[in-house]
Design a protein around this motif. Sequence first.
Motif: not given
Length: 304
Positions: A104-105, A136-137, A172-175, A180-183
Amino acid sequence: MRLAFMGTPDFAVPALYALRDAGHEIVVAYTQPPRPAGRGKALRPSPVHHAAESLGIPVRCPEKLRNVVEEQEWFASQNLDAAIVAAYGLILPKAMLGAPRLGCLNIHASLLPRWRGASPIQSAILAGDTESGVTIMQMDVGLDTGDMLASVAVPITAVTTASSLHDELAALGAKLVVEVLSENPPPIPQPEQGVTYAARLAKEDGRIDWTKPADAIDRQVRALTPWPGAFTTLAGETLKIGAVDLVKGVTGKPSTTLDDRLTIACGDGSALRIRRIQRPGRGMIEAEAFLRGQPVSPETQLGS
């Protein structure tokens, strides 16, 4: 990816749309149950509830998750790649934290480890911080203690308000969570130095103490508008203060007016002028409009 989304207030909504727009499959949205709101106290679904329904995403609104085995088992059965959490409002039990393939992120509105907890946006402004941001944690069983996957900082200026910072950090959090999910960046443990906690706000936190310096009161007004709202009293009436300006070169007894323009003496020989004000049951208005209906003479005392 196959995702669950878990959030409740407006802060979480941009992330929900961003994840959908990035092509992820959001199989369920968890959010707080509808709560009584408005004068009629009708049940009102959360902003995330409304957004998810508009996107055709199934919504689940459990009152609690701890010790609810059926809910935990259903969550585990969804074969999730990850769950994205943004100001959800319920503590996730260990069984749910470990159920998705990537865990969970959490989208947290501060630069961790500073301002763990419930009110990071307001706490940063109140403390006079010069910057805030989003982290993002990777969630664990602690209170915002998990490893960091990414963060981005933004400045806090003399005109930053809780509302403006909220909107900036939500975007910013949405972007950032999509990136993070991509990289899939490597996790970084939070440093042990610099840990602070942002307590849950209460209505009384908005009461203005006029013995404090004017710049501290200015931060209080900017941090606590719209909720719980900075407030004082005048002639027995509680007034919300929506904006103030610092005034130099005038001093007086704290809590007293220095002129007929709502210039108020504060602590440490400082002063401020109220710019926006709200009477009970009314909307927020400019101070000039308020004074046309209710003149306030010099040496009037506020807050008593």
